[in-house]
Every structure is written in C-alpha cells, then in structure tokens.
Enzyme design. Structure first.
Site, PDB file in Angstrom:
ATOM      1  N   ASP A  38       2.448  -3.397  -3.723  1.00 42.90           N
ATOM      2  CA  ASP A  38       2.714  -2.001  -3.366  1.00 42.90           C
ATOM      3  C   ASP A  38       1.719  -1.455  -2.361  1.00 42.90           C
ATOM      4  OD1 ASP A  38       4.882  -1.458  -4.848  1.00 42.90           O
ATOM      5  OD2 ASP A  38       3.839  -0.340  -6.424  1.00 42.90           O
ATOM      6  N   LYS A  60       6.361   1.706  -0.701  1.00 39.70           N
ATOM      7  CA  LYS A  60       7.196   2.849  -0.342  1.00 39.70           C
ATOM      8  C   LYS A  60       6.360   3.804   0.497  1.00 39.70           C
ATOM      9  CE  LYS A  60      10.404   2.493  -4.099  1.00 39.70           C
ATOM     10  NZ  LYS A  60       9.850   1.232  -4.647  1.00 39.70           N
ATOM     11  N   MET A 177       1.215  12.696  -7.960  1.00 39.85           N
ATOM     12  CA  MET A 177       2.256  12.969  -6.958  1.00 39.85           C
ATOM     13  C   MET A 177       2.521  14.467  -6.811  1.00 39.85           C
ATOM     14  SD  MET A 177       4.873   9.899  -8.019  1.00 39.85           S
ATOM     15  CE  MET A 177       4.811  10.277  -9.755  1.00 39.85           C
TER      16      MET A 177
HETATM   17  C1  LIG Z   1       3.764   6.503  -7.825  1.00 45.85           C
HETATM   18  S1  LIG Z   1       2.334   7.114  -8.623  1.00 45.85           S
HETATM   19  C2  LIG Z   1       1.686   5.604  -9.236  1.00 45.85           C
HETATM   20  C3  LIG Z   1       0.649   5.801 -10.316  1.00 45.85           C
HETATM   21  C4  LIG Z   1       0.042   4.489 -10.776  1.00 45.85           C
HETATM   22  N1  LIG Z   1       1.021   3.662 -11.428  1.00 45.85           N
HETATM   23  C5  LIG Z   1      -1.156   4.697 -11.696  1.00 45.85           C
HETATM   24  O1  LIG Z   1      -1.079   4.373 -12.894  1.00 45.85           O
HETATM   25  O2  LIG Z   1      -2.192   5.145 -11.203  1.00 45.85           O
HETATM   26  C6  LIG Z   1       1.303   7.452  -7.225  1.00 45.85           C
HETATM   27  C7  LIG Z   1       0.367   8.622  -7.487  1.00 45.85           C
HETATM   28  O3  LIG Z   1      -0.749   8.194  -8.255  1.00 45.85           O
HETATM   29  C8  LIG Z   1      -1.881   8.928  -7.866  1.00 45.85           C
HETATM   30  N2  LIG Z   1      -2.891   7.984  -7.348  1.00 45.85           N
HETATM   31  C9  LIG Z   1      -2.748   6.667  -7.148  1.00 45.85           C
HETATM   32  N3  LIG Z   1      -3.898   6.114  -6.717  1.00 45.85           N
HETATM   33  C10 LIG Z   1      -4.796   7.123  -6.663  1.00 45.85           C
HETATM   34  C11 LIG Z   1      -6.175   7.201  -6.326  1.00 45.85           C
HETATM   35  N4  LIG Z   1      -6.877   6.118  -5.946  1.00 45.85           N
HETATM   36  N5  LIG Z   1      -6.791   8.400  -6.404  1.00 45.85           N
HETATM   37  C12 LIG Z   1      -6.120   9.492  -6.803  1.00 45.85           C
HETATM   38  N6  LIG Z   1      -4.823   9.485  -7.145  1.00 45.85           N
HETATM   39  C13 LIG Z   1      -4.160   8.319  -7.075  1.00 45.85           C
HETATM   40  C14 LIG Z   1      -1.438   9.908  -6.796  1.00 45.85           C
HETATM   41  O4  LIG Z   1      -1.077  11.115  -7.445  1.00 45.85           O
HETATM   42  C15 LIG Z   1      -0.230   9.209  -6.234  1.00 45.85           C
HETATM   43  O5  LIG Z   1       0.638  10.114  -5.600  1.00 45.85           O
END
Ligand SMILES: C[S@@+](CC[C@H](N)C(=O)[O-])C[C@H]1O[C@@H](n2cnc3c(N)ncnc32)[C@H](O)[C@@H]1O
Length: 274
Positions: A38, A60, A177
């Site tokens: 991803d 995506k 998100m």
């Molecule tokens: C589709 S979701 C996936 C979440 C992922 N499965 C998890 O458990 O962290 C994507 C969202 O996770 C959050 N996110 C992912 N990586 C991040 C990071 N390094 N710092 C802050 N927020 C993060 C953001 O809100 C982003 O829009």
C-alpha cells in the site's frame, strides 16, 4: 502437475517507523514470493524482501491522475491469482490490516475463493501516532474509553453513519481519515455536547521523520490545522489526554542524544511516498 498450494499473509506494516513492524511480519516479508503493498506501508520495508520477489504497488491515491488507484477488485483478484499459482503472498498494509485497512474485505474474498490465509496484526497509527506525539489514548485519571472513528464521511450532510452525540461522550476520540472534514467533525462533536475547551491534536506522518503535531481545543483545532497547512495523512485526537503531551512529548522535541539514538532508525526513514 498442479501447483503446490499458495498462501496469503495479510501483514500490518505498522504506522511508518520501520522498526514498528512485528517480528512475524518481517519473517513473512523475507520469505514472500509476491508482495502487494500500500501507499501507507513504508517502502523501506521492501528492502527486506528477497531479490527475486515480485513487488506490486497497489496503493490508493485518491484523485491523483498521475497515480491512479488500483481498484479493490483488482487487488483481490491479484491475491487470489498469485496464491492459486502456488505463491507465498504478502499483502502489506499500513498500520493494522483490520483497522480501516480493508483487510476484512480482502480476507472475505480469500475465504470465498478457498485461498488459505493468515492475519499478522500491525501497530495501528490510531495508537502509535498519538504515542509518538506524547499522547496516551487512555490514562487512569483522564480517560477510560477510546473510540477510533473514520472521518471521511460528512457529518453535516446526513451521509455519516456515526452517532456523533454518542461519540461526544467517549473519553478519547481518535479520528482517522478526517483531515478533509475536520470543521464538520468538530462541529458535530460540539453539537453533540462535547465541551469546546476539550484539548485536541492532529499528528501528521506520525512515527516518521516527517512527524508534525498541531494542538488546540475542540473549538480551535480545525482552524489551527488550516493555519499550519497540515494535510493528510494525519490522526486527530480529541480528549483530556491530549494535555499530557505538554509533559510527555518525547519524539518531536529538539531532543536528548540518548532519545535521538533510540529512535534514530525511525527518524531516518524519510518520507513514505512510493
Ligand atoms: C485507510 S486508513 C488506514 C489505517 C491503518 N490501517 C492503521 O491501522 O493505521 C489511513 C489513515 O490512517 C491514518 N494514518 C496512517 N498512517 C499515519 C501516520 N503515520 N500518522 C498519522 N496518521 C496516519 C490517517 O488518518 C490516514 O488517513
């Protein structure tokens, strides 16, 4: 001769700092024939793969025309086809595969296709981004409940499935998100009865060298985020626990050499774009 049976591992890559990958996730990556990864999985981790492993980017990208998103159906079909060809497949997902990662959807498709699989949980950004910003999501005195919420539905347009009034009563709210709808989300929580002075924070690219945190209150955080130019990906935290950051921030300080050494690998990770 039929191919030997393949297998799919749905592996959580963790939130960004490559050292937050689990030992089991690392072992799966090292032996994989195929890795479908991803946008939010740190590409540094791909260095762990075999030189002859097939690496497939299936991220995506929202509306970016230069990098069209790979449709979910195509990802499902790829996993099934590679496993049926007898491959050891790793589906590498940012954070945890079952926390807003479509891991559940992919696992169901594998079950329906008769493909054996496993889930290797990952460290979710929902807890890791706050932790690296010095914000414990629970605290014996300040918070006994946490809700993790997807913020990409518009609460003001009737399109949201969330009960914002109920969410306003949870001690700590973690919104993933949600950057594009922060105004609407904070308005919905205020309308639901949450106090305007409740501390709030947004952590962008948490656990990486790019980590940036903006703080405020429920009433001000959306404006603070706009003023700072903070954009996705970010995790938003609302609750009294955010005040602990004043004392507990450790990662994004101009820091002590010992801490710098301890987190050095994470800091060296760099931006996570493929
Ligand atoms: C589709 S979701 C996936 C979440 C992922 N499965 C998890 O458990 O962290 C994507 C969202 O996770 C959050 N996110 C992912 N990586 C991040 C990071 N390094 N710092 C802050 N927020 C993060 C953001 O809100 C982003 O829009």
């Amino acid at each position: 001769m039929p191919n030997p049976p393949g297998f799919v591992s749905l592996v959580g890559a963790g939130p960004g700092d490559p050292e937050l990958l689990t030992v089991k996730g690392l072992r799966r990556l090292q032996r994989a024939d195929v890795v479908a990864y991803d946008r939010l999985a740190n590409p540094v981790l791909l260095k762990e793969c075999r030189l002859d492993a097939e690496l497939v980017f299936v991220g995506k990208h929202g509306d970016n025309p230069l990098h069209p998103s790979v449709p979910q159906e195509a990802i499902n079909a790829l996993l099934i086809a590679k496993a049926r060809a007898g491959k050891q497949v790793v589906r590498l997902k940012g954070g945890d595969p079952f926390v807003f990662g479509r891991g559940g959807e992919e696992a169901l498709e594998l079950v329906r296709a008769g493909v054996p699989f496993e889930v290797v949980p990952g460290v979710s950004s929902a807890v890791a981004a706050p932790a690296y910003a010095g914000i414990p999501v629970t605290h014996r005195r300040l918070s006994a409940s946490v809700a993790i919420v997807a913020g990409h539905e518009d609460p003001l347009k009737g399109g949201s499935s969330h009960d914002w009034g109920a969410l306003a009563r949870v001690d700590t709210l973690v919104v993933l998100m949600g950057m594009g709808r922060l105004e609407a989300i904070t308005a919905a929580l205020l309308a639901g009865g949450r106090a305007p002075h409740t501390p709030a924070a947004a952590v962008r690219w948490g656990t990486t060298a790019e980590q940036r945190t903006v703080t405020g209150t429920l009433a001000t955080i959306a404006a603070e985020v706009r003023r700072a130019g903070l954009t996705a990906p970010a995790t938003v935290i609302v609750g009294e626990v955010v005040q602990l950051r004043d004392e507990l921030r450790w990662f994004d300080l101009p820091f002590h050499p010992e801490v710098a050494e301890a987190v050095g690998a994470g800091r060296a990770a760099g931006p996570l774009t493929p």
